[in-house]
Design an enzyme around this catalytic site. Structure first.
Site, PDB file in Angstrom:
ATOM      1  N   SER A 147       2.251  -2.915  20.996  1.00 27.39           N
ATOM      2  CA  SER A 147       2.950  -3.045  22.169  1.00 27.39           C
ATOM      3  C   SER A 147       2.227  -3.909  23.320  1.00 27.39           C
ATOM      4  CB  SER A 147       3.438  -1.769  22.921  1.00 27.39           C
ATOM      5  OG  SER A 147       4.182  -0.706  22.092  1.00 27.39           O
ATOM      6  N   PHE A 158       5.320  -6.103  32.350  1.00 30.74           N
ATOM      7  CA  PHE A 158       6.956  -6.678  32.720  1.00 30.74           C
ATOM      8  C   PHE A 158       7.508  -5.525  33.359  1.00 30.74           C
ATOM      9  CE2 PHE A 158      11.268  -6.653  30.797  1.00 30.74           C
ATOM     10  CZ  PHE A 158      11.792  -7.908  31.004  1.00 30.74           C
ATOM     11  N   ARG A 195      12.262  -7.620  21.373  1.00 35.77           N
ATOM     12  CA  ARG A 195      12.894  -6.937  20.505  1.00 35.77           C
ATOM     13  C   ARG A 195      13.122  -7.515  19.006  1.00 35.77           C
ATOM     14  NH1 ARG A 195      18.568  -6.195  24.263  1.00 35.77           N
ATOM     15  NH2 ARG A 195      17.634  -4.497  25.359  1.00 35.77           N
ATOM     16  N   GLN A 254      11.264  16.143  -8.623  1.00 32.72           N
ATOM     17  CA  GLN A 254      12.344  15.114  -8.146  1.00 32.72           C
ATOM     18  C   GLN A 254      12.545  15.029  -6.812  1.00 32.72           C
ATOM     19  OE1 GLN A 254      15.516  16.608 -10.617  1.00 32.72           O
ATOM     20  NE2 GLN A 254      14.536  15.546 -12.567  1.00 32.72           N
ATOM     21  N   GLY A 293       3.227  17.907   4.106  1.00 34.75           N
ATOM     22  CA  GLY A 293       3.195  19.200   4.427  1.00 34.75           C
ATOM     23  C   GLY A 293       2.481  19.561   5.731  1.00 34.75           C
ATOM     24  N   GLU A 343      13.129  -0.939  24.964  1.00 31.36           N
ATOM     25  CA  GLU A 343      13.827  -2.369  24.293  1.00 31.36           C
ATOM     26  C   GLU A 343      15.082  -2.173  24.130  1.00 31.36           C
ATOM     27  OE1 GLU A 343      12.091  -5.233  24.828  1.00 31.36           O
ATOM     28  OE2 GLU A 343       9.978  -4.484  25.172  1.00 31.36           O
TER      29      GLU A 343
HETATM   30  C1  LIG Z   1       6.438   4.169  26.143  1.00 32.63           C
HETATM   31  C2  LIG Z   1       7.416   3.422  26.794  1.00 32.63           C
HETATM   32  C3  LIG Z   1       6.908   2.080  27.386  1.00 32.63           C
HETATM   33  C4  LIG Z   1       7.882   1.448  28.053  1.00 32.63           C
HETATM   34  N1  LIG Z   1       7.372  -0.007  28.624  1.00 32.63           N
HETATM   35  C5  LIG Z   1       8.387  -0.558  29.191  1.00 32.63           C
HETATM   36  C6  LIG Z   1       7.976  -1.959  30.072  1.00 32.63           C
HETATM   37  O1  LIG Z   1       6.798  -2.316  29.540  1.00 32.63           O
HETATM   38  N2  LIG Z   1       8.830  -2.475  30.867  1.00 32.63           N
HETATM   39  C7  LIG Z   1      10.031  -1.796  31.342  1.00 32.63           C
HETATM   40  O2  LIG Z   1      10.494  -2.566  32.209  1.00 32.63           O
HETATM   41  N3  LIG Z   1      10.320  -0.571  30.757  1.00 32.63           N
HETATM   42  C8  LIG Z   1       9.719  -0.002  29.649  1.00 32.63           C
HETATM   43  N4  LIG Z   1      10.090   1.117  29.260  1.00 32.63           N
HETATM   44  C9  LIG Z   1      11.524   1.841  29.452  1.00 32.63           C
HETATM   45  C10 LIG Z   1      12.373   1.476  28.543  1.00 32.63           C
HETATM   46  O3  LIG Z   1      12.736   0.461  28.497  1.00 32.63           O
HETATM   47  C11 LIG Z   1      13.670   2.647  29.100  1.00 32.63           C
HETATM   48  O4  LIG Z   1      12.967   4.040  28.820  1.00 32.63           O
HETATM   49  C12 LIG Z   1      14.728   2.486  28.124  1.00 32.63           C
HETATM   50  O5  LIG Z   1      15.445   1.272  28.676  1.00 32.63           O
HETATM   51  C13 LIG Z   1      15.694   3.611  28.528  1.00 32.63           C
HETATM   52  O6  LIG Z   1      15.840   4.052  29.658  1.00 32.63           O
HETATM   53  P1  LIG Z   1      15.686   5.456  30.147  1.00 32.63           P
HETATM   54  O7  LIG Z   1      14.387   6.092  29.544  1.00 32.63           O
HETATM   55  O8  LIG Z   1      15.914   5.498  31.648  1.00 32.63           O
HETATM   56  O9  LIG Z   1      16.797   6.193  29.443  1.00 32.63           O
HETATM   57  P2  LIG Z   1      18.492   6.388  29.990  1.00 32.63           P
HETATM   58  O10 LIG Z   1      18.777   4.920  29.908  1.00 32.63           O
HETATM   59  O11 LIG Z   1      18.436   7.199  31.156  1.00 32.63           O
HETATM   60  O12 LIG Z   1      19.082   6.837  28.807  1.00 32.63           O
HETATM   61  C14 LIG Z   1      19.159   8.236  28.537  1.00 32.63           C
HETATM   62  C15 LIG Z   1      19.842   8.549  27.217  1.00 32.63           C
HETATM   63  O13 LIG Z   1      21.310   8.205  27.336  1.00 32.63           O
HETATM   64  C16 LIG Z   1      21.829   7.023  26.383  1.00 32.63           C
HETATM   65  N5  LIG Z   1      22.568   6.467  27.337  1.00 32.63           N
HETATM   66  C17 LIG Z   1      22.434   5.671  28.216  1.00 32.63           C
HETATM   67  N6  LIG Z   1      23.823   4.629  28.691  1.00 32.63           N
HETATM   68  C18 LIG Z   1      24.527   4.972  27.593  1.00 32.63           C
HETATM   69  C19 LIG Z   1      25.661   4.529  27.274  1.00 32.63           C
HETATM   70  N7  LIG Z   1      26.378   3.482  27.958  1.00 32.63           N
HETATM   71  N8  LIG Z   1      26.244   4.846  26.261  1.00 32.63           N
HETATM   72  C20 LIG Z   1      25.771   5.958  25.494  1.00 32.63           C
HETATM   73  N9  LIG Z   1      24.678   6.299  25.512  1.00 32.63           N
HETATM   74  C21 LIG Z   1      23.900   5.943  26.594  1.00 32.63           C
HETATM   75  C22 LIG Z   1      20.616   6.361  25.983  1.00 32.63           C
HETATM   76  O14 LIG Z   1      20.908   5.630  24.892  1.00 32.63           O
HETATM   77  C23 LIG Z   1      19.709   7.596  25.941  1.00 32.63           C
HETATM   78  O15 LIG Z   1      19.560   8.190  24.693  1.00 32.63           O
HETATM   79  C24 LIG Z   1       9.177   1.871  28.362  1.00 32.63           C
HETATM   80  C25 LIG Z   1       9.505   3.141  28.092  1.00 32.63           C
HETATM   81  C26 LIG Z   1       8.751   3.777  27.448  1.00 32.63           C
HETATM   82  C27 LIG Z   1       8.869   5.380  26.579  1.00 32.63           C
END
Ligand SMILES: Cc1cc2nc3c(=O)[nH]c(=O)nc-3n(C[C@H](O)[C@H](O)[C@H](O)COP(=O)(O)OP(=O)(O)OC[C@H]3O[C@@H](n4cnc5c(N)ncnc54)[C@H](O)[C@@H]3O)c2cc1C
Length: 391
Positions: free
Chosen positions: A98, A136, A250, A286, A346, A370
């Site tokens: 990362s 970023f 990605r 198996q 385990g 991502e």
């Molecule tokens: C360790 C870590 C490092 C990161 N680093 C960066 C970084 O450097 N820069 C940066 O900008 N971001 C970063 N991120 C943020 C990351 O990109 C976001 O967490 C990600 O885009 C998801 O957003 P969210 O966590 O707000 O989840 P949400 O968008 O709230 O989503 C929650 C759930 O709802 C689902 N969902 C959302 N919309 C829909 C839809 N239309 N249909 C079906 N399901 C949906 C999602 O798939 C997920 O399962 C990081 C995240 C983590 C955990």
């Protein structure tokens, strides 16, 4: 048809599809990970730390930062070489991969692609050596999968820009010398270069993670941050700016996840041959063999997908939908492989004495960032049907 002994770690002989130069890059990174990361990663993970600044300089010296870019002190390597490096780095730990992905694909790439000559000259050479670290900032507390709704805004004040907002979950945030921050303007979404120490700009660590513990994750707070006119990336307006960076990252993840899976597969294969239950190695049962075979099959398939995407990227004909294919499949399957490996070990599978639970936990972040699994499914669903199911 010929009969040759099977290499359990390369069932399909994918190694033979690589050039000598590609194998050399891979081996160099593999050796570095073995000597520098593996002896310490368990401790770093447990303590929730990573010596980012020091590692960045070592990775820079190896030519791995922004390695697939050209000029400005970067290595100008192929996409396949970059991918092979990601595999080896992530076989060490997703946190190390990362650090490299964010630096090269999310921070250096937008400067390289959309920056002015002055911005490129100022930042890229130092970022390539690891003297300067980048981050970023796209995600916000209320806008993750749907970043286009972002609230962070940049307004003009004379020639200056004034930025306000909060970014969340930002990898490298607390250690970054330069943050690429995406903000709403009257003309659309723009990217801004925000140097560390700019008045009004601060970061807070995100604590209590049980995934990607060997990675700095931060909140970025922008409180009326005043920037000069030339802080904006001149070459892009709109979501295509951040989205093109995400496609780059990605792509690397499609490869990297295979590294985490390979490390878990190797650990499980070894363990299955030495752990005796009911008077026999558990690998002789198996049910265990089925797990190992399923893991090996998916591992080889995933690597082939990554290599195919890499060759297409090097030919300049990969599409974002195809990158989603790689990210969706390879992270999903890698996570399954790590979970299966954990079950083969385990009780030992839950300790940091083995790499498996660490990789498994890390991939829970990798499957989320991502673009989540669901978002990549919807991207491909739209590609297949022409129908948008996001809303
Ligand atoms: C360790 C870590 C490092 C990161 N680093 C960066 C970084 O450097 N820069 C940066 O900008 N971001 C970063 N991120 C943020 C990351 O990109 C976001 O967490 C990600 O885009 C998801 O957003 P969210 O966590 O707000 O989840 P949400 O968008 O709230 O989503 C929650 C759930 O709802 C689902 N969902 C959302 N919309 C829909 C839809 N239309 N249909 C079906 N399901 C949906 C999602 O798939 C997920 O399962 C990081 C995240 C983590 C955990």
């Amino acid at each position: 048809m010929t009969n040759r002994p099977t290499n359990p770690l390369d069932l399909l002989e994918i190694d033979a599809l690589l050039s000598d130069e590609e194998r050399m890059t891979r081996d160099t990174v593999r050796d570095w990970v073995r000597s520098r990361v593996l002896p310490e990663i368990g401790e770093w993970f447990e303590r929730g730390e990573i010596p980012s600044e020091q590692l960045a300089k070592e990775l820079g010296a190896l030519g791995l930062l922004g390695m697939h870019l050209e000029g400005y002190g970067t290595a100008g390597a192929s996409s396949v070489m970059y991918g092979l490096a990601c595999v080896e780095l992530e076989a060490g730990d997703s946190g190390v991969r990362s650090l490299v992905s964010v630096q090269g694909s999310l921070a250096m790439f937008p400067i390289w692609r959309f920056g002015s000559e002055a911005q490129k000259d100022e930042w890229l050479p130092r970022m390539a050596t690891g003297e300067a670290i980048g981050c970023f900032g796209l995600t916000e507390p209320d806008f993750g999968s749907d970043p286009s709704g972002m609230r962070t805004a940049a307004r003009r004040d004379g020639d200056d820009w004034v930025l306000s907002g909060t970014k969340m979950w930002i990898t490298n945030g607390g250690v970054a010398d330069i943050a690429v921050v995406w903000a709403r303007t009257d003309d659309g979404i723009r990217g801004f270069l925000v140097p560390k120490g700019t008045p009004g700009f601060s970061t807070n660590p995100i604590e209590k993670k049980i995934s990607l513990r060997a990675s700095v994750t931060s909140e970025l707070v922008l409180d009326d941050v005043r920037l000069p006119a030339d802080a904006v990336l001149p070459g892009v307006t709109g979501m295509k700016g951040p989205l093109s960076c995400l496609s780059e990252a990605r792509y690397g993840i499609s490869w990297g996840a295979i590294g985490a899976a390979r490390a878990c597969f190797e650990a499980a294969l070894d363990y299955s041959k030495t752990r005796i239950q009911f008077g026999k190695p558990i690998g002789s049962f198996q049910l265990t063999q089925r797990k190992l075979v399923d893991m090996a099959v998916e591992l080889n398939k995933g690597l082939l997908v990554a290599l195919h995407l890499g060759r297409m990227k090097d030919e300049g004909r990969i599409t974002p939908d195809q990158v989603s294919f790689g990210k969706l499949n390879n992270v999903r399957e890698a996570l399954k492989i790590c979970r299966e490996a954990r079950s083969i070990l385990g009780a030992n599978g839950i300790t940091l004495e083995y790499p498996v639970v660490r990789h498994m936990n890390n991939l829970e972040s990798v499957i989320t960032y991502e673009g989540t699994n669901e978002i990549h499914t919807l991207i491909l669903g739209k590609a297949l049907t022409g129908l948008d199911a996001f809303q």
